[in-house]
Design an enzyme around this catalytic site. Structure first.
Site, PDB file in Angstrom:
ATOM      1  N   HIS A  44     -10.509  -5.903  -1.034  1.00 35.80           N
ATOM      2  CA  HIS A  44      -9.921  -5.018  -0.029  1.00 35.80           C
ATOM      3  C   HIS A  44     -10.143  -3.569  -0.445  1.00 35.80           C
ATOM      4  O   HIS A  44      -9.790  -3.171  -1.564  1.00 35.80           O
ATOM      5  CB  HIS A  44      -8.429  -5.302   0.135  1.00 35.80           C
ATOM      6  CG  HIS A  44      -8.149  -6.654   0.706  1.00 35.80           C
ATOM      7  ND1 HIS A  44      -7.028  -7.391   0.388  1.00 35.80           N
ATOM      8  CD2 HIS A  44      -8.851  -7.407   1.587  1.00 35.80           C
ATOM      9  CE1 HIS A  44      -7.048  -8.540   1.050  1.00 35.80           C
ATOM     10  NE2 HIS A  44      -8.144  -8.568   1.786  1.00 35.80           N
ATOM     11  N   GLU A  74      -7.634  -0.844  -2.277  1.00 33.77           N
ATOM     12  CA  GLU A  74      -6.929  -1.301  -3.468  1.00 33.77           C
ATOM     13  C   GLU A  74      -7.729  -0.960  -4.740  1.00 33.77           C
ATOM     14  O   GLU A  74      -8.197  -1.855  -5.441  1.00 33.77           O
ATOM     15  CB  GLU A  74      -6.665  -2.805  -3.353  1.00 33.77           C
ATOM     16  CG  GLU A  74      -5.840  -3.163  -2.122  1.00 33.77           C
ATOM     17  CD  GLU A  74      -5.697  -4.668  -1.884  1.00 33.77           C
ATOM     18  OE1 GLU A  74      -6.039  -5.443  -2.795  1.00 33.77           O
ATOM     19  OE2 GLU A  74      -5.242  -5.043  -0.789  1.00 33.77           O
ATOM     20  N   HIS A  89      -6.177  -7.783  -6.898  1.00 34.61           N
ATOM     21  CA  HIS A  89      -5.764  -7.066  -5.697  1.00 34.61           C
ATOM     22  C   HIS A  89      -4.612  -6.133  -6.085  1.00 34.61           C
ATOM     23  O   HIS A  89      -4.185  -6.096  -7.234  1.00 34.61           O
ATOM     24  CB  HIS A  89      -5.287  -8.049  -4.616  1.00 34.61           C
ATOM     25  CG  HIS A  89      -6.377  -8.858  -3.987  1.00 34.61           C
ATOM     26  ND1 HIS A  89      -6.804  -8.665  -2.699  1.00 34.61           N
ATOM     27  CD2 HIS A  89      -7.131  -9.885  -4.475  1.00 34.61           C
ATOM     28  CE1 HIS A  89      -7.776  -9.522  -2.412  1.00 34.61           C
ATOM     29  NE2 HIS A  89      -7.982 -10.274  -3.479  1.00 34.61           N
ATOM     30  N   GLU A 127      -1.624  -9.094  -8.366  1.00 32.50           N
ATOM     31  CA  GLU A 127      -1.349  -7.994  -7.434  1.00 32.50           C
ATOM     32  C   GLU A 127      -0.740  -6.854  -8.247  1.00 32.50           C
ATOM     33  O   GLU A 127       0.432  -6.895  -8.625  1.00 32.50           O
ATOM     34  CB  GLU A 127      -0.393  -8.442  -6.329  1.00 32.50           C
ATOM     35  CG  GLU A 127      -0.941  -9.511  -5.402  1.00 32.50           C
ATOM     36  CD  GLU A 127      -1.792  -8.935  -4.279  1.00 32.50           C
ATOM     37  OE1 GLU A 127      -2.045  -7.705  -4.292  1.00 32.50           O
ATOM     38  OE2 GLU A 127      -2.200  -9.709  -3.395  1.00 32.50           O
TER      39      GLU A 127
END
Length: 442
Positions: free
Chosen positions: A166, A169, A306, A379
């Site tokens: 993404h 990010e 991510h 994350e």
């Protein structure tokens, strides 16, 4: 009049991809509301969710109009997230780890140049960058190998690290550069770094989505761009692109699995949605490149980075009925995950257990379900960090993911633990005493 309307339409089509995203909070939200958001096509990616109390998340103007049609009231935390993120970024923040010119983050060109720099500094440990193929817009997607005797395939255990599926990010790849430098600088100094370089082949694909990232640089050269997907034209009224982390061929659009156990809202069939899965599994050159690279190697374990949420997510992502992994694999995921989160205290679990929603067609489910790879998604960063953490958070966030990166490399192959049982004393001179040693490959 017809010509004037056409001109206005063309101008809007050109401008809309640089859409304004807001940070909003909705109070008194429960799981039923969350399900309604998802089924209505509202992206709640990386939401700060407290069941029964509130949800806070980034939302595009397109999705905001859907929310208003549903009749929800909301509070605006940040009117323009791109401007907010940009306000926290500075070119003047430096520490021992070299940062980039985009608010401390590397631009795409700087990230590619850094791969060359690392190879030139450590040619015995780092390969030349390898182009794995081209993105949708024709940019190279690069990988490097890090290992002792790097030019020789020594049949060592292989481990994969990926970043930036993404485009908004950037911590997902900045932390990988930090880890690479730590390994290289600590060879012969730290036992773990030495063992990893001597016995593992680590492969890094730092930027899976170069087109989206370069687009973010073009609209926000100081950082903060909010483009998420790749740059395929998919929509005339909102952000273009395919969500690369919904484009993998395992439970893509819930195909190939029992439909009743799959969350259909885990991706979208609308090209205007932030979780648009694409026209077919592996429709995008970026995911095809990852797929083909995996096919060429024997990876046992992978980290697909991510941000954000302070989570360590593992399969299944698609499942909404609590389907458990086979017992032995579940024990493996738990053992490695608990060790990886020992110091950063990231919440370990499936997508439903962590972020509270399902995902279908993601990289972890495909790597595990199709290829038998123990794959996780870290994350990075908390709600206050967001998609573009402030410049002074880049190094601390990279540091808190150093241990997980080390753990995954160690667990990729043989890892010996030793238990000692020493015969009790008292010990007298010239006598012999037994020591039992139990070696275990964990």
């Amino acid at each position: 009049m017809r010509h004037k309307i056409m001109v206005i339409f063309l101008m809007l089509s050109f401008l809309i991809p640089n859409e304004i995203y807001k940070q909003i909070r909705i109070n008194n939200v429960d799981n039923d509301d969350l399900s309604l958001f998802q089924y209505s096509g509202i992206d709640v990616d990386h939401a700060d969710y407290s069941r029964g109390y509130y949800i806070e998340f980034a939302i595009s103007e397109y999705d905001l109009s859907i929310l208003e049609q549903l009749g929800y009231d909301y509070d605006v935390i940040h009117e323009d997230l791109q401007s907010f993120y940009e306000s926290r970024l500075t070119e003047n923040y430096t520490r021992e780890f070299g940062l980039g010119s985009m608010g401390g983050y590397y631009t795409l060109d700087e990230a590619v140049q850094r791969l060359d720099d690392i190879h030139e500094e450590y040619p015995e440990f780092v390969s030349e960058k390898i182009s794995l193929g081209q993105s949708f817009q024709g940019r190279d997607i690069y990988a490097i190998k890090v290992s002792a005797n790097v030019d020789i395939d020594e049949n060592e255990a292989e481990v994969l690290y990926t970043g930036m599926h993404h485009a908004r990010e950037p911590m997902s790849f900045m932390n990988l550069y930090y880890f690479i430098y730590w390994i290289l600088e600590n060879y012969g100094v730290d036992d773990r770094a030495t063992q990893i370089l001597n016995t593992r082949e680590m492969w890094f694909i730092p930027i899976v989505n170069p087109d989206g990232y370069e687009y973010n640089r073009s609209i926000a050269p100081n950082g903060g761009g909010m483009q998420r997907k790749n740059m395929r034209e998919t929509c005339n009224s909102s952000a273009d692109g395919v969500d690369l982390n919904r484009n993998y061929d395992y439970a893509w659009n819930c195909q190939g699995v029992y439909e009743g156990s799959c969350d259909m809202s885990g991706s979208s069939g609308s090209g205007c949605n932030e979780t648009y899965r694409g026209s077919s599994p592996f429709s995008e050159p970026e995911t095809q490149i990852v797929r083909d690279f995996v096919y060429q190697h024997d990876f046992k374990i992978a980290l697909n980075y991510h941000s954000y949420g302070n989570y360590l997510i593992h399969p299944w992502g698609y499942n909404n009925t609590g389907l458990e992994l086979p017992e032995e694999d579940n024990e493996t995921y738990q053992e490695i995950g608990e060790e990886a989160t020992l110091y950063n205290n990231y919440f370990l679990g499936t997508g439903y257990e962590t972020v509270g929603y399902g995902v279908n067609g993601d990289s972890d489910d495909w790597m595990y379900g199709a290829e038998g790879i123990i794959a996780y998604t870290p994350e990075i960063g908390g709600n206050s960090d967001g998609f573009w953490p402030s410049s002074n958070r880049i190094v601390p966030l990279a540091e808190e993911n150093l241990h997980p990166n080390i753990v995954v490399a160690m667990y990729a192959g043989a890892l010996i633990s030793a238990d000692f049982n020493i015969e009790g004393g008292p010990y007298l001179g010239e006598n012999s005493y037994g020591i039992d040693v139990m070696l275990n490959n964990i």
